[in-house]
Design an enzyme around this catalytic site. Structure first.
Site, PDB file in Angstrom:
ATOM      1  N   TYR A  87      37.709  30.745  42.477  1.00  0.00           N
ATOM      2  CA  TYR A  87      37.614  29.438  43.126  1.00  0.00           C
ATOM      3  C   TYR A  87      36.765  29.579  44.384  1.00  0.00           C
ATOM      4  O   TYR A  87      35.815  30.348  44.395  1.00  0.00           O
ATOM      5  CB  TYR A  87      39.028  28.878  43.396  1.00  0.00           C
ATOM      6  N   LYS A 126      40.136  24.913  39.462  1.00  0.00           N
ATOM      7  CA  LYS A 126      41.343  24.309  40.029  1.00  0.00           C
ATOM      8  C   LYS A 126      42.523  24.502  39.083  1.00  0.00           C
ATOM      9  O   LYS A 126      43.635  24.841  39.499  1.00  0.00           O
ATOM     10  CB  LYS A 126      41.106  22.818  40.264  1.00  0.00           C
TER      11      LYS A 126
END
Length: 573
Positions: free
Chosen positions: A115, A188
């Protein structure tokens, strides 16, 4: 897990969960190509016989633990963070259990790779590194085809808990990257699974491709998205509405998560749907709630109530105003009326302190604009700058979401410290080259009085014999648990009370009274933090009458719902 009958593609993609294992219609190479089924060399001989894998794998049968060790060695051998991201993406595409087991065992190290910040570089290279599609790609050129596209993903009405969608207009501070934003949704969801045990077979990443204003992409012959400028106005709104209508009709229990939309669209979309469906925007609500969690920890030390805070927000964009909204609501819950709470927050942006005579205010900034007459005699340099605001307001809390490196100067910090016993200073911008001030400087300039959280991971700071652990206001401490709690409760919507419960749960996991203690839990503890947050959120949903599931023991039910990255027996059927 229910699977629609008569759809071999569905049965191949998602194995039916049976007592003690799973059964699938897939055979041979189809099994090895399915990341939800594939175990690689961990398939037992019995499974190989049942699934038609004889001769398709080396003869050795390895354990998951051995595979994790080998995968970690391969990961560490990659020469750059971008190539590490590429390696992990390929592993994710090949074997979901192995990917998530590796991620969960090395979460602090791997989180910045899967991420923020490394995923930003992967998104920039998306069209050039395009390999295997993951998720659903919805195009504004085919609004009528949205239901068909979602149906083609192969999940039934009871099979989806969470959908993360992005139109990729404002990706992680790198801007508009069009269809490459699907990777932000994938990343996510990976955090949701690793941190909170959301079942990866029950999620959908979605790209909402409305075009791009990134000329670099429009000129790139390899770009795989819609090659036109962003569509705006009514046609864009109709596109979003068609997506929401189809998604909520086809997957009635799914939480719809919005990610990295432009400031105007993101807030407008959330406000339109928040009272109608179960939906959440992490850029606004998650950022605000984690900042509130840090503030609650700080107030345990400062021993002052929320309603007495005077707050300066430096950086009045989506994140900054999202924080302002959460602090406003917390003050209101602590006894202030809404308008009085708003008047205790000062928002400063590029043009200086926001005032009601400015013609370039965004709609979400307007409530926080000060009357121009109130600041008529304040010192100006074009606008009323941060130093003047701090000197005039004498704030108890200073929050930075500006990306203006070094904006919290020694003079600003010392001015705060001169009037507040324990100044609360949160330089939240990231990465490091954009942070408003480094914690070591803030602690030194304040004589060790400042209570600090940052938006980046920072090593502990030692000052005058005390070692200060610096809490990172990482949204991953909050949104995975919030999502899991909403899923377990089957919440009708995500309420302000549920966000408050999440923030309080995070804050409650640290003992901030210990000298130098962190105001927030460490990222290493994400699984435990998420379970605690989820239970609090589910309980709050029940109290507010928003839970559609029967919750008789939320902590236990939350833990039972958390998917574990472990191999289960698989057989052909």
């Amino acid at each position: 897990m229910s699977v629609r009958s008569g759809r071999e593609t569905v049965e191949a993609r998602i194995p039916q969960q049976m007592s003690g294992g799973a059964v699938t219609a897939a055979r041979g190479l189809e099994v090895l190509r399915n990341p939800l089924l594939n175990k690689g060399t961990a398939f037992t001989q019995v499974e190989r016989d049942s699934l038609g894998l004889d001769g398709l794998l080396p003869s050795a049968v390895t354990t998951l633990e051995e595979q994790v060790q080998q995968a970690y060695q391969q990961y560490r051998a990659q020469p750059s963070d971008l190539l590490k991201n590429v390696y992990l993406t390929a592993l994710h595409d090949r074997n979901e259990v192995l990917f998530y087991r590796l991620l969960s065992e090395h979460l602090r190290e791997l989180l910045p790779i899967v991420y923020d910040p490394t995923v930003g570089e992967a998104i920039k290279q998306y069209s050039h590194e395009y390999r295997r599609p993951r998720g659903v790609y919805l195009s504004i050129a085919d609004v009528d085809g949205i239901p068909r596209a979602l149906e083609n993903f192969g999940s039934g009405a009871e099979d989806v808990d969470l959908i993360v969608a992005s139109d990729a207009e404002e990706i992680l501070g790198i801007g508009d990257w069009g269809v490459g934003g699907i990777d932000i949704a994938v990343g996510k969801l990976a955090v949701y699974t690793a941190a909170a045990g959301i079942d990866p077979a029950r999620v959908i990443p979605v790209s909402l491709d409305a075009g791009t204003d990134n000329q670099q992409l429009l000129d790139d012959p390899n770009y795989v998205g819609n090659r036109h400028h962003r569509v705006r106005g009514q046609r864009y709104d109709d596109f979003i509405d068609a997506y929401v209508s189809a998604a909520t009709r086809m997957f009635p229990h799914a939480l719809l998560h919005w990610e990295d939309f432009g400031p105007g669209n993101g807030r407008r979309i959330l406000e339109k749907y928040t009272d109608r469906i179960c939906t959440f925007n992490d850029d606004m609500q998650g950022t605000g709630a984690i900042a509130l969690a840090g503030l609650l920890g700080a107030l345990e030390v400062a021993q002052t109530p929320v309603r007495d805070q005077l707050v300066v927000i430096f950086g009045a964009g989506t994140a900054g105003i999202g924080i302002a909204d959460q602090l406003r609501d917390a003050m209101a819950r602590d006894g202030l009326d809404r308008e009085t709470a708003i008047r205790r927050i000062w928002a400063v942006d590029r043009q200086g302190l926001l005032t009601d005579d400015m013609s370039d205010l965004r709609d979400f900034q307007v409530p926080y604009a000060r009357p121009a007459s109130e600041v008529a005699d304040w010192r100006r340099d074009g606008g009323v700058g941060l130093a003047e605001v701090v000197a005039r307001v004498r704030p108890t809390m200073l929050v930075g979401t500006s990306t203006a490196h070094g904006a919290f100067t020694e003079d600003v910090v010392q001015e705060m410290t001169a009037h507040v016993q324990r100044p609360i200073i949160f330089p939240l911008s990231n990465p490091t080259e954009r942070i408003e001030a480094m914690p070591a400087d803030v602690i030194r300039w304040s004589g060790g009085k400042a209570l600090v959280c940052t938006g980046i991971p920072v090593h502990p700071v030692t000052y005058r014999g005390t070692t200060y652990a610096i809490g990172q206001a990482n949204n991953a401490l909050l949104y995975p648990g919030l999502g899991l709690g909403a899923v377990v409760a089957r919440a009708r919507r995500v309420s302000d009370g549920m966000l408050q419960a999440a923030a309080e749960a995070v804050a409650g996991m640290v003992d901030a009274h210990t000298p130098g203690a962190s105001l927030l839990p460490q990222v290493d503890d994400l699984r435990e933090v998420s379970a605690t947050v989820a239970a609090a959120v589910a309980e709050q949903a029940t109290e507010e009458g928003l839970a559609q599931a029967e919750l008789h023991d939320p902590p236990r039910q939350v833990r039972e719902a958390m998917w574990q990255p472990a191999y289960r027996p698989v057989r052909g059927g």
